[in-house]
Design an enzyme around this catalytic site. Structure first.
Site, short mmCIF file in Angstrom:
data_model
loop_
_atom_site.label_atom_id
_atom_site.label_comp_id
_atom_site.label_asym_id
_atom_site.label_seq_id
_atom_site.Cartn_x
_atom_site.Cartn_y
_atom_site.Cartn_z
CG HIS A 127 0.55 6.13 -0.90
ND1 HIS A 127 -0.57 6.20 -1.68
CD2 HIS A 127 0.10 5.80 0.34
CE1 HIS A 127 -1.65 5.91 -0.97
NE2 HIS A 127 -1.27 5.67 0.27
CG HIS A 160 -1.75 1.22 1.34
ND1 HIS A 160 -3.07 1.28 0.96
CD2 HIS A 160 -1.46 2.48 1.82
CE1 HIS A 160 -3.55 2.49 1.18
NE2 HIS A 160 -2.59 3.23 1.71
CD GLU A 161 1.29 3.46 3.80
OE1 GLU A 161 1.44 4.53 3.19
OE2 GLU A 161 0.28 3.24 4.50
CD GLU A 216 -4.48 6.57 0.88
OE1 GLU A 216 -4.54 5.35 0.63
OE2 GLU A 216 -3.57 7.07 1.57
#
Length: 1854
Positions: free
Chosen positions: A1498, A1494-1495, A1518
């Site tokens: 980004h 997820h991170e 997101e």
């Protein structure tokens, strides 16, 4: 002849006089009989003597007496043990010169000779046993004949210095024999054994000479008393002597004789030579004088040493030769074929014409003479060998080369050789008249006491001379013969080998075959006959003496050419500057000029600075008036032993320089800085000119002074005069406080080092009221706590033009107060304020964290219509904090007072060539209507800035305020176009010089050996050029020394660096030579001697010598004086805070030095000794100089301690076996800069301020405070260079991993081509931790030193292709995993597993990206675990955040020093664009792996995943992570996502419910695999959605449809830029009217319908955490008619495009700005940050992706369902769980057709409609929905059947 251990040996040697200095010579005492005296037995303890011998010094008979083992217990009151050693095979021979007499048969002859000349020698020594004394008196001489017997057993030769005497009590064990380097202990021989052996070997003639021992042993009856006058020693200083055994016996009982000296000059005429030149124009036989000859002069300054008015030695201090002018005679050769023969000349000016002296083999052969490469002389055993005898008919003229040799006056009749019974004894044959008694200056040889330190190898003039006593009143001038002086003329051509009577000059070149041992009675004696006239100058050949008829074997050898060695002296080379200091009223002051000749010159000393070597302190010997360049000056002379100075290619004694006479009063033109400051302070409105470059060190400021010139200066100051430009050097504070309507022009301020707490500038703190500053240039460093300007802090309505600043500006002080920092000016304000045609070359370190804290390359704040034009800035700005106003040109332009655009600051024609961290390129704050024209920036500059996106801080490249972006190739020309400014060349200080060593004028110079000379200069830093050339010529052409340039040489003992040479000079055995290419070699090193306070070493077998860059100096007095003051300093004291520049409220925690501070204080004495040894050279012992060092240390004690502590804390690590700390602290010359003062550097480091010493700033601290002094670029190049030297066969990363205690996991890719790249050490592809944290793009390069110095394993590091993770062991510590092995194993096992997961995730991405995207995966994203540490009692996860003052080792030794103040929140984790921070989740857990995907999305989507096109405008970060590109949370996640990180196991309990890919590393090998997977997955999704849709429209009532379905719409909200094109999806209930429209499957698409099962009413938040449900249909194809889709529809369509067209051709164009340029061309634009951007719409994407195939997205969606519907007949048979039955029944259902499946779907849809639980708050479809269960069962069955959708379900497999 082999001597026996017990034989007595009588030694008479003038050489020993120079060692002992306390022996007494008494003449005219006669004893009738031969006397032997035993030692007095008067002791209360047992005396034991250890005498060390080698096995080569004893006879075979004596070897049989050796007892193995060591002596145990003494058996008598006094015993002697001979300890026998064997030389190791690899050790060099260590034999002392043979100066002793071991021939007992010569004793009678000696007695007769002494009778004849009336000489009596007393050797006095003492042994002290408690309060009683032993006095042994050796008495020589008798009337008719005498025999001298020594009372002690024979001293050995080679190991003499190890002899020892012990006192032990009865029954006490004896000491063990000592260990001797190079020797092996064999055993011992007792003295009584030797005596027994000797009893059988005493010759008859000696037995006859024995006397009645009984009578002689009546010790109590004998009373020998010798008295000396103690008063003679008053005000006399005896030279340094390492052994003074006689002092004890003389103290209180026997007075010492006075050793006095005087200095005088002796002038000798040098006869001119005659040169014959052939002239072909003159007739043959014609001779004419072309030039008359003129005699030259040799002037020698001689020091004559006397005892009791009798000369004992003399030392030539200097020799000056005024060359003679030769007589030139021309000979005609015309018509003659054979030229005439040249006569031999003897001109000393041209020594190459001097005929060779014949080799000397006569008397005096015991002198220390070993000419180079001379064959060994035969041993001489004739009469009076060693006596001073002149052979018959020999009258040599001694001068020039032989000057100073030992001569005999002509009037002395030579003794004939005696060959009778006692040949070799000193006898008088019958026919020979006795010699007259000799009572000259050297009468009396001196017996050498035991245990004398071996003499060093003699390598230069005056070796062995007596050290100069201090301030001795000179004796009357001595004008006699210079016999005995040890002289080596300077650079004289080698004389021929001489074989006559005077062979014996004290010269011993290296590698010369040894002379045969002389065994005569006076071997080694140096005696000068009385009243001998000075010998005449030597002008020609000396004929060898005719051999005696009766001794035909002593035939003179043929003359052999001998090369004269150059004189070796101390020379201070490459002198760059000279500083004069004085002590007055307890304070030290530097003088750049003098008012008058000081009367107390002993309080003055000089510091000689060099461009290559250490500073040297010298005491002043004289200051006199003189002139230089027509100006009156003071000539200052400083002196030191053997110091000479090259003046116009001629050497002069001592060191001289010139100092200006201070003008008493200067009005307009100034040559004195103090006069200038005084004059301006007295008249602030005057006009002033510099008439010379000035040194600001001349003025000592008061504490608290803010500038040199106070008040408002309204006058004019010009830095040029008469066409010359001048500078002011070394400003420590701003020159002016305020300039008001002033003018400053043509001024340069060099080497400024300014610090202050308030606002500061180098020239002035403030300039206002139309001040003009033109052509002013500054270089140096400015550091402050608030505002700083390179030139001025604030310029108010004032003009700066054609000016520059070059250097560093440091302000990392954390404060909330506003401030302005600029390369030229901090604050530029007012409509008439201007900076024009100027530039700044800067490195700025700042801490700005709010908009009112501004930092700019040219100016911080530009306001109120102020203008910067035609100017540029270059360099780096590193702003640590994130929210300041920071930019490459101007930090802030807005006018805060008026808040009007029209009064903002202006920029015109400016350029930023600056790398900016946390800022912009041109202006730090952007707003509409900025007054900027023609601005430019460098495309290659790294410009990063943080922004807030939602609740996350994201760091990304700043695209704001870039101006016109130029390629790097355009930058130089643009700078020249803007302005071509360059700083003028200025005059240097008067005391500054740039004289480099020029070896080309030295005799024997070879141009091809220039590099060899340069290297030898490094090895011999203090020797004169002739000596350097001599050894440079010995360098072998195939050696590295000949081929590579040396940077430095370091002495070592094995692998340990030696710093304190004085304490360890004999321990050194290796010389590490560091070359410029950072290669190195170790050479063997052997100490051989001292020369003028320099330790001299032999370098292997190279024939070269080495001396350290240190004089042998004992610093104990300095250390002892400063130690109490240093140890009294407390770390938490106000004095420390004052030194750091902080208030009492500021915590010292973040320095992380407190623990080390205490350790540093414990070892201060040793540290200081090393530091002072490595620092400036104190050439002569001088209390004033010592006091200066003491004063410096005491005044800076806090700074010194801080500096030492800092270096010992952060540089205590190894390269293999070599600890680098000592190199960093003491050997700052390691990289070639030999003129650095470690003491000053460390003090300045300690004074550099709190922010510089913060642990987190360790990289900048090195670069700012240490790099320049170490001649290195930066910290990391330094570390790499050390590694190249000490570990050349390892990479930086290999060394790093061996050194750090952190647990490091480096997981290379499983893809071959990636792994090969990752194995390239030091490349951008390397995943080596060291390679990555030292890269330019890594934000936390300060990690290196903490990781290298960690004392324990408390941190783990995980390195993979795209990230670098750090965490603490204690993050995982709890009651299940307690500290120790259990916790370590848990952490390390999971760290390895985590690394593999991260590797797999990015292998997945590597396989699906194109080449451009793949290349970008090689990067460095920081990943941090939270600062939450557990202990052994913690349950589950630790939840309490640790602060920087935590005692946890991970925080204390790593995370704290790195200084990353991570903001902790309640999230699971968060990303900032360049970092990932775990919070609630933990890195090493399985859910931490999902969080990683997820991170990292980004941090990857914008530039990598999206093809570099960036996120599609309006889509938040997101959108791309959750529900789109990140991996699903669990294997049973019922979402449309792709598992890219976790490997599941078929045997796992979760396998039955798994809905995601089993093993992504096997499933996805390329982008086609991904498309295939998603496409086949959508076969199932579309089919099941179609079947459910058909059931809804066909089976449900309108009311049931209203409950089961929802519809989706768009709404638009205007953003801050005025855009309303970003859709927000809104989910609503459908109405009955809507339901009535739903009568076909396509109607569901057309009316934007979706399921109510998992999509609730309300707005779908933009940039939210949303997922697309796998079993809840979205039939809608809703698009954004204005621009960007909403978050729900965007995700669904993105995956549908991936299934239809693939990742690159389908998904990426839809979610990125790939078509932005097309949008612009179509007129679709929006405004973002004031810039126009293209607006990508859904329609544009649809048209581009499908090339116009579909008119709208509804058509696309219908086509996708239709594609699957058309394949229904080919549906594969499948068996799945029958969800209609209880799960406990394990019932299954098999279907073969779609129709069967439709029937099941109809049942499920009706059941859900009848249950109608959609609106229930506790509704969970996985449990409460029959449709959901059915779909899941079918999906799972097909997933397994197709092996993760490797095949389609439509393959008609029945």
């Amino acid at each position: 002849m082999k001597k026996f251990l017990g034989e007595k040996q009588t030694r008479f040697a003038f050489r020993k006089l120079a060692v002992g200095l306390v022996s007494a010579a008494i003449s005219s005492l006669f004893f009738v009989s031969i006397v032997g005296v035993d030692s007095v037995q008067a002791q209360e303890k047992l005396n034991v003597h250890y005498k060390y011998v080698t096995d080569t010094e004893i006879t075979p008979q004596e070897k049989e007496l050796i007892v193995s083992g060591v002596p145990r217990m003494p058996e008598g009151n006094e015993e002697t043990y001979y300890l026998v050693y064997r030389l190791n095979s690899n050790a060099g021979a260590k034999t002392l010169p043979n100066t002793g007499d071991n021939n007992s048969n010569t004793m009678m002859a000696a007695g007769l000779l002494l009778t004849t000349i009336g000489l009596v020698v007393f050797a006095v020594s003492k042994r002290k046993v408690q309060s009683k004394f032993l006095l042994t008196v050796l008495v020589g001489a008798s009337v008719g004949g005498g025999l001298i017997l020594s009372v002690d057993a024979l001293e050995n030769g080679s190991l003499l210095q190890y002899n020892a005497e012990y006192q032990v009590s009865a029954g006490e064990s004896l000491p063990s024999p000592g260990e001797i380097s190079g020797y092996t202990y064999v055993g011992y021989i007792k003295d009584e054994s030797i005596k027994k052996l000797l009893d059988n070997k005493i010759p008859d003639n000696q037995q006859n000479a024995n006397v009645d021992k009984e009578a002689l042993n009546q010790n109590k009856k004998l009373d020998y008393s010798v008295s000396f006058d103690k008063n003679g020693l008053k005000n006399q200083t005896v030279g340094v002597n390492t052994i003074e055994p006689q002092d004890e016996v003389l103290s209180g009982r026997v007075a010492k004789p006075e050793l006095l000296y005087k200095e005088t000059s002796i002038e000798t005429e040098i006869a001119y030579g005659e040169q014959i030149q052939e002239n072909p124009d003159l007739a043959e036989g014609t001779v004419r004088v072309k030039q008359e000859g003129k005699p030259g002069r040799k002037i020698e300054v001689v020091r004559i040493f006397t005892v009791d008015n009798a000369e004992v030695s003399r030392e030539v201090l200097s020799t000056k030769i005024e060359e003679a002018t030769p007589k030139i005679v021309e000979k005609g050769t015309k018509k003659l074929e054979a030229p005439s023969e040249k006569p031999v000349t003897s001109n000393l000016v041209q020594p190459e014409q001097v005929a060779p002296l014949p080799e000397y083999t006569g008397v005096q052969s015991g002198a220390i003479v070993e000419p180079e490469q001379v064959a060994s002389l035969p041993e001489y055993s004739g009469t009076l060998s060693g006596a001073i005898v002149e052979p018959e008919q020999i009258e040599p003229e001694i001068g020039g080369v032989q000057s100073g040799a030992i001569v005999e006056p002509e009037q002395v009749t030579p003794l004939p050789e005696y060959t009778g019974t006692q040949a070799g004894a000193v006898v008088s044959p019958e026919q020979v008249a006795p010699l007259p008694e000799y009572t000259g200056t050297q009468s009396g040889a001196i017996v050498e006491p035991a245990q004398v330190t071996p003499l060093p190898e003699y390598t230069g003039v005056q070796s062995g001379a007596i050290v100069k006593p201090a301030q001795v009143t000179p004796l009357p001038e001595y004008t006699g013969t210079q016999s005995g002086a040890i002289v080596e003329p300077e650079q004289v051509t080698p004389s021929p080998e001489y074989t006559g009577v005077q062979a014996g000059a004290i010269v011993e070149p290296e590698q010369v075959a040894s002379l045969p041992e002389y065994t005569g009675s006076q071997a080694g004696a140096i005696v000068e006959p009385e009243q001998v006239e000075p010998p005449q100058e030597y002008t020609g050949n000396i004929e060898p003496a005719a051999p005696e008829a009766e001794n035909p074997t002593e035939k003179a050898q043929e003359p052999k050419e001998q090369k004269q060695e150059p004189e070796k002296n101390i020379e201070l080379r490459n002198v760059s500057d000279v500083e004069l200091y004085s002590l007055a009223d307890g304070k030290y002051k530097q003088h750049v000029s003098l008012d008058a000749i000081p009367s107390n010159q002993e309080n003055y000393f000089v510091k000689v600075k060099s461009s290559k070597f250490k500073d040297v302190f010298l005491p002043i010997s004289s200051i006199v008036d003189s002139t230089k360049d027509g100006q009156p000056v003071y000539k200052i002379t400083a002196s030191a032993e053997k110091l000479k100075q090259d003046v116009n290619n001629k050497y002069e004694d001592n060191f001289t320089f010139y100092l200006a006479k201070k003008a008493e009063r200067e009005v307009t033109n100034f040559t004195s800085f103090s006069n200038l400051v005084q004059a301006i302070n007295n008249n602030l409105n005057g006009t002033y000119y510099l008439a010379a470059s000035l040194n600001a060190n001349e003025v000592e400021l008061e504490n608290g002074a803010s500038s040199y010139i106070k008040g408002r200066f309204t006058g004019k100051l010009f830095g040029s005069k008469d066409g010359k430009n001048y500078a002011i050097y070394n400003l420590k504070k701003p020159l002016f406080d305020t300039l008001s309507a002033a003018t400053v022009e043509n001024l340069t301020l060099k080497d400024v080092n300014i610090s202050g707490k308030t606002d500061i500038g180098a020239l002035a703190n403030e300039a206002n009221n139309a001040t003009r500053i033109n052509n002013v240039h500054v270089d140096g460093v400015l550091a402050g706590e608030r505002g700083i300007g390179g030139l001025v802090w604030k310029a108010d309505n004032s003009k700066i033009s054609n000016s520059s600043f070059k250097g560093r500006i440091v302000n990392s002080y954390e404060t909330k107060a506003p401030y302005n920092i600029g390369g030229l000016v901090g604050q530029l304000t007012g409509i008439n304020a201007l900076v024009d045609k100027s530039k700044a070359t800067i490195t700025i370190s700042s801490n700005a964290d709010s908009t009112n804290q501004t930092v700019g390359g040219l100016a911080g704040l530009v306001e109120k219509d102020a203008l910067i034009s035609n100017s540029y800035a270059e360099g780096n700005i590193n702003n640590v904090k994130r929210f300041g106003s920071v930019a490459g040109v101007a930090g802030y332009l807005w006018d805060r007072d008026s808040s009007e655009e029209r009064h903002a600051g202006r920029l015109h024609n400016v350029l930023s060539d600056i790398n900016v961290m946390n800022g912009n390129a041109i202006s730090g704050y952007h707003y509409r209507g900025m007054r900027i024209t023609d601005s430019y920036s460098n495309k290659d500059n790294r410009v990063y800035k943080v922004t807030l996106e939602k609740d996350e801080v994201v760091t990304k490249e700043s695209l704001e305020e870039r101006g016109t972006i130029l390629d790097v190739s355009q930058i130089a020309s643009k700078k020249s176009e803007i302005n071509s400014l360059s700083a003028p060349k200025v005059e240097t200080l008067l005391t500054s010089t740039n004289k480099e060593s020029d070896f080309s004028k030295v005799k024997d110079y070879q141009a091809s050996r220039a590099l060899a000379y340069k290297n030898i200069e490094k090895l011999l830093p203090f020797y004169n050029k002739a000596t350097i050339v001599k050894y440079g010529n010995l360098v072998k052409e195939d050696s590295t020394l000949y081929e590579k340039e040396i940077l430095s040489a370091v002495m070592m003992k094995d692998n340990e660096v030696i710093t304190d040479i004085a304490s360890h000079k004999e321990a050194a055995n290796k010389l590490l030579i560091h070359y410029k290419d950072h290669s190195s070699e170790k050479l063997d090193l052997t100490y051989q001697s001292d020369f003028s306070k320099l330790a001299e070493y032999r370098v292997g077998d190279t024939g070269l010598i080495y001396t350290p860059n240190q004089f042998l100096q004992n610093h104990s007095s300095i250390v002892n004086e400063v130690l109490p003051d240093l140890k009294a300093v407390d770390y938490q004291s106000e004095a420390i805070r004052n030194t750091l520049g902080i208030s009492s409220g500021v915590s010292l925690t973040e320095l992380y030095l407190e623990e080390q501070f205490a350790k540093t204080k414990e070892n201060l004495a040793n540290t200081l000794e090393k530091l002072l040894s490595a620092d400036a050279v104190i050439a002569s012992e001088n209390q004033t100089i010592n006091g200066y060092v003491v004063d410096k240390i005491k005044r800076n004690k806090e700074a010194l301690l801080l500096g030492l502590t800092y270096l010992e804390r952060w540089y205590n690590f190894n390269y293999g076996d070599v600890n680098v700390k000592d190199l960093v602290m003491y050997h700052m010359d390691f990289f070639g800069k030999g003129n650095v003062s470690p003491l000053d550097t460390i003090i300045e480091l300690g004074k550099s301020g709190f922010n510089n010493l913060l642990a987190k700033n360790n990289v900048d601290a090195y670069n700012i405070s240490l790099a320049n002094n170490n001649a290195t670029k930066d910290l990391f190049s330094t570390l790499a260079n050390y590694r190249e030297v000490f570990l050349p066969n390892k990479t930086n990363n290999q060394w790093f991993k061996e050194q750090t205690k952190a647990y490091i996991v480096e997981e290379k890719s499983a893809i071959d081509e990636v792994r090969v790249k990752q194995e390239q050490a030091g490349s951008k592809y390397s995943i080596g931790v060291y390679d990555r944290i030292t890269s330019d793009t890594w934000k936390y390069r300060n990690m290196v030193l903490p990781l290298l110095t960690m004392p324990e394993r408390s941190v783990f590091v995980i390195s993979t292709i795209s990230s670098l993770g750090f965490g603490a062991y204690d993050r995982y510590r709890n009651n299940e995993h307690r500290a120790g092995a259990e916790l370590n194993k848990f952490v390390e096992d999971n760290a390895q597993e985590t690394a593999k997961r991260q590797r797999d995730h990015y292998d997945y991405w590597y396989r699906i990206l194109d080449e451009q995207g793949r290349e970008k995966l090689y990067r460095n994203i920081l990943v941090y675990d939270a600062y939450k540490f557990g202990d052994d009692t913690t349950v589950d996860k630790a939840t309490v955040e640790a602060q920087f003052d935590s005692s946890n080792p991970a925080m204390k030794y790593f995370f704290g020093p790195v200084g990353n103040k991570v903001v902790h929140n309640k999230h699971g984790a968060y990303a900032t664009g360049d970092s990932v921070y775990y919070m609630g989740y933990r890195m090493l857990d399985k859910d931490g792996a999902i969080t990683y995907t997820h991170e990292m999305t980004h941090d990857s989507d914008n530039e990598i995943y999206l093809g570099g096109y960036g996120r599609r405008s309006g889509l938040g970060p997101e959108f791309f992570a959750k529900g789109l590109l990140q991996a699903p949370d669990h294997p049973d996640d019922a979402t449309i996502t792709v598992n890219s990180i976790l490997k599941y196991d078929k045997n796992d309990a979760s396998e039955k419910s798994r809905l995601q890919v089993l093993d992504p590393t096997k499933r996805f090998q390329n982008a086609d695999d991904l498309k295939n997977y998603v496409h086949n997955m959508f076969d199932v999704i579309y089919m099941l959605e179609y079947l459910e849709g058909m059931s809804i429209v066909n089976r449900l009532s309108d009311v049931q449809k209203v409950n089961a379905l929802r519809k989706i719409e768009n709404k638009y909200v205007r953003d801050a830029d005025g855009n309303d094109v970003y859709a927000t999806n809104v989910i609503k209930n459908i109405t009955m009217a809507d339901a009535q429209k739903l009568n076909s499957f396509n109607s569901l698409i057309e009316n934007d319908i979706l399921s109510a099962r998992e999509y609730k009413n309300g707005d779908v938040e933009r940039n939210g955490y949303h997922t697309i449900k796998l079993f809840s249909p979205i039939y809608s194809a809703l698009s954004s008619e204005k621009g960007t889709p909403g978050d729900l529809m965007g995700r669904r369509i993105a995956y549908e495009l991936l299934a239809a067209k693939g990742f690159k051709d389908g998904m990426v164009p839809y979610i990125s700005n790939q078509y932005e340029d097309d949008a612009k061309q179509n007129g679709k634009t929006i405004s973002i940050y004031g810039k126009t951007r293209g607006l990508v719409t859904d329609d544009l994407v649809l048209r581009k992706v499908f090339n116009g195939q579909f008119n709208n997205w509804t058509e696309f969606k219908k086509a996708m369902y239709e594609e699957r519907k058309n394949k229904f007949d080919s549906l594969n048979k499948v068996t799945f769980d029958d969800t209609r039955q209880p799960w406990t029944s394990y019932a299954t259902k098999t279907i073969s057709t779609v129709e069967e499946l439709q029937t099941l779907m109809d049942e499920a849809v009706l059941q859900d409609a009848n249950d109608n639980w959609y609106s229930w708050s506790g509704y969970k479809p996985e449990y409460n929905s029959a449709v959901h269960k059915l779909k899941k069962a079918v999906f799972k069955a097909y997933l397994d059947q197709t092996k993760d959708f490797r095949k389609s379900i439509f393959e008609n497999q029945k």
